[in-house]
Design a protein around this motif. Structure first.
Motif, short mmCIF file in Angstrom:
data_model
loop_
_atom_site.label_atom_id
_atom_site.label_comp_id
_atom_site.label_asym_id
_atom_site.label_seq_id
_atom_site.Cartn_x
_atom_site.Cartn_y
_atom_site.Cartn_z
N VAL A 246 43.28 49.71 40.86
CA VAL A 246 42.61 49.41 42.22
C VAL A 246 43.69 48.89 43.23
O VAL A 246 43.69 49.23 44.26
N LEU A 247 44.85 48.38 42.57
CA LEU A 247 45.60 47.70 43.43
C LEU A 247 46.71 48.71 43.95
O LEU A 247 46.95 48.72 44.88
N ILE A 248 46.88 49.76 43.09
CA ILE A 248 47.60 50.93 43.53
C ILE A 248 46.91 51.74 44.66
O ILE A 248 47.52 52.02 45.75
N THR A 249 45.69 51.94 44.40
CA THR A 249 44.80 52.59 45.53
C THR A 249 44.50 52.00 46.74
O THR A 249 44.41 52.60 47.75
N SER A 250 44.30 50.69 46.75
CA SER A 250 44.12 49.62 47.49
C SER A 250 45.23 49.92 48.90
O SER A 250 44.74 49.60 49.92
N THR A 251 46.36 50.34 48.69
CA THR A 251 47.37 50.59 49.51
C THR A 251 46.93 51.31 50.73
O THR A 251 47.04 51.28 51.69
N PHE A 252 46.45 52.35 50.37
CA PHE A 252 45.89 53.22 51.20
C PHE A 252 44.29 53.27 51.64
O PHE A 252 43.95 53.20 52.81
N SER A 253 43.40 52.97 50.59
CA SER A 253 42.08 52.88 51.04
C SER A 253 41.79 51.61 51.71
O SER A 253 40.91 51.68 52.38
N LEU A 254 42.61 50.48 51.63
CA LEU A 254 42.43 49.24 52.29
C LEU A 254 42.40 49.63 53.95
O LEU A 254 41.72 49.29 54.84
N PHE A 255 43.72 50.35 54.15
CA PHE A 255 43.69 50.75 55.49
C PHE A 255 42.71 51.58 56.19
O PHE A 255 42.16 51.33 57.33
#
Length: 100
Positions: A46-55
Motif C-alpha cells: 500500500v505504501l508503494i502504491t500510494s505514491t501514485f494513487s494518493l495523488f
C-alpha cells in the motif's frame, strides 16, 4: 473567454472554504483511505502504491469540492469520511504485533 459570472461563487468565504476543503480535506481523505487499507492488508504494498494513487484520489476529491453548493457541506462530508476511516484504523487487528 471568461466564465459566466452567474455560475461563479460570489462569496469570498465560500470560495475560501471550497479551496481549503479541496486541498486539505481531499488530502486528509486520501491519506486516511490509504492508512485504512494498509491497516487491513500488506502495508508495504500500500505504501508503494500510494505514491501514485494518493495523488489521483486527491485530484479527484479536489475537483469534487467545487461541485458542492456550500463549502460547509463538503467539509462535513470529508471530515465524516475521515472519521469513519479513522475508526476503522483504530479497530484494525494488529498484523505485526510487537513481541511481549
Amino acid at each position: 473567454m471568461p466564465a459566466n459570472s452567474k455560475y461563479l461563487t460570489q462569496s469570498k468565504w465560500q470560495r475560501f472554504g471550497k479551496i481549503t476543503a479541496g486541498i486539505l480535506g481531499g488530502y486528509l481523505v486520501a491519506q486516511t483511505l490509504h492508512l485504512a487499507v494498509a491497516a487491513y492488508t500488506n502495508h508495504v504494498v500500500v505504501l508503494i502504491t500510494s505514491t501514485f494513487s494518493l495523488f489521483i484520489i486527491w485530484a479527484a476529491l479536489l475537483t469534487c469540492a467545487f461541485l458542492a453548493k456550500k463549502a460547509w457541506k463538503i467539509w462535513g462530508i470529508y471530515l465524516g469520511i475521515c472519521l469513519i476511516l479513522s475508526v476503522l484504523i483504530y479497530f484494525a487487528p494488529p498484523l505485526h504485533p510487537l513481541p511481549a
